[in-house]
Enzyme design. Sequence first.
Site, PDB file in Angstrom:
ATOM      1  CE  LYS A 177      17.876   5.608 -14.057  1.00 34.77           C
ATOM      2  NZ  LYS A 177      17.385   5.753 -12.964  1.00 34.77           N
ATOM      3  CD  GLU A 250      34.604   5.915 -16.483  1.00 37.33           C
ATOM      4  OE1 GLU A 250      35.309   5.692 -15.961  1.00 37.33           O
ATOM      5  OE2 GLU A 250      34.538   5.126 -17.718  1.00 37.33           O
ATOM      6  CB  CYS A 284      33.309  10.081  -9.174  1.00 37.90           C
ATOM      7  SG  CYS A 284      34.141  10.743 -11.150  1.00 37.90           S
ATOM      8  CD  GLU A 380      32.660   7.819  -4.645  1.00 37.70           C
ATOM      9  OE1 GLU A 380      31.512   6.551  -4.080  1.00 37.70           O
ATOM     10  OE2 GLU A 380      33.125   8.173  -5.099  1.00 37.70           O
TER      11      GLU A 380
END
Length: 543
Positions: A177, A250, A284, A380
């Site tokens: 997906k 992750e 990331c 983040e």
Amino acid sequence: MSEARVAEAASERASSRREIISRDPKTGEELGRVPVATESEVQHAVERARGAWQAWAARSVADRARVLLRARRLALDRLDDLARLIARESGKPFSEAIAMDLVPSLDLLNYFARHAERLLRDEPLPIGHYTLLGRASRIAYRPLGTIGIISPWNFPWSIPVGQVATALVAGNAVILKPSELTPLTGLAIGHLFTQAGVPDGVLQVVTGDGTTGAALVTSGVAKIVFTGSVETGRRVAEAAARCLTPVVLELGGKDAMIVLADADLDKAAAAAVWGAFANAGQACASVERCYVHESIAEEFLRRVVEETAKLSVGEGDGVDIGAMASEKQLTVVEEHVRDALARGAHVLAGGQRIARGAGLFYAPTVLANVDHSMLVMREETFGPVLPVMTFRTEAEAIELANDSMYGLTASIWTSDVRRGRALASELRVGTVMINEVLYTHAIAQAPWGGVRCSGWGRTHGRLGLLEMVAPQHVHANRLTLLRDPWWYSYTPRARELFRRLAHHFTDGSLIGLVWLVPSLAKRWREMRPLRKVRKGTSNRRER
Ligand code: NDP
């Protein structure tokens, strides 16, 4: 079928249903439309995969590895077309689509095609004293079944390709997906592997949004490999836990770069700029926090600002920084910078959105005078922002770096690599780089993953490959003449033996085993020989 045809075919299917429009974030131009797969369509895909995976699993690893090599060859043949598609859909520069998406994935395909057979080979397992009782153990690595892979948009090619390749070579079926921002790249991945010879149903790409991802998590697949934000990762873990479906997560990062007083300033400054701004800061493992020793901070910042001023932002093959992937992401960056300025940060470069048509551009931004009360140092940012803070002692730098809910990567800059290694042991992250930043996701041999809120499990390397299999312990007893002394019945002699086992079997010493011999012999004597039992059993059957 060309990439354009993939998009066109997808558009045709989407005409009568809920659909996603894929756009180029640099221009706002529509690139194609894809359907949002419903829960029942996801379920149907899982059933198709169930019907297909066993034949795939029955093929040898070498056979499946050949498919990976063919996929690599096909991707190489269409390198520029694929890079163009990735760049257009994600907003990144064409050069980064090649360097950061295609090169790592081609290397990974090559590595796993050539080494998966060795990495998945059955392994003898030393079992200590049990060997003296005629037993032997092996570990075999069995495919899991169907693996659901849910991907983000920031590396829409390299992240899913790596996970799909390792799942497939290990003998699993896959349902992928892709992100709703990069569905055409996801479809191109499916197309590539199908052309390379992955049988019908073994790899299926279901396009859609969060509802499609959520349906995949609860669809009964054998495992979910999820890459994305902490917030969604938490939802995925909760839903998967209800079905007891294992997950690899992750998730995000707030990666720290520590520049010690003895670092090569030129390299450290250039690395900070690339580490923070590559992929418009949407990695990331981007450098999201930079800690510099106070004695070199002024010179370091001067060089960082100088390097930043050289960067070009916008469209075109030669630019350094492309567009942000979405308005939502750009808004987060604006909010973090606004919050930092309100709390006393200074802008040394950038600091605002760049208005250029419908393009989602943000100027590469360097912030000084930051502290841990600011969003830009805690959450983040996922944008081209480099906040720089000073420290006095190494202990303080480590404390600051560890002061985060994330733990993906960190880097240490020093001319003393041994010192760097020693400090690495104090950092609570999945990867520590010494005199490097950001790029180790590209090393196919190395495990990738975080600790704390940055995730669970690993992808890439042998540890990542092992996430795609179930280790099966195969244990054999070759001495079938005698019954095991710990079987029924629990007589006084048995208890005496068990006491001796506790003392002399469990201490690992061979000499100690001598003390066991008399009580073992007595125990075996009192147990009926197995042969007699067998005879008795066969007599009963005859009756
Ligand atoms: P999101 O968490 O928003 O989405 C990730 C994927 O999950 C998308 O395919 C998304 O679909 C799907 N999804 C959304 N809701 C659900 C749900 N309820 N159940 C299942 N799937 C769902 O992340 P982004 O795409 O915005 O990616 C950026 C994030 O990914 C950053 O936090 C970044 O740090 C992290 N990341 C981590 C990496 C790592 O290796 N640790 C590597 C790369 C990125 P849709 O797009 O349709 O909403």
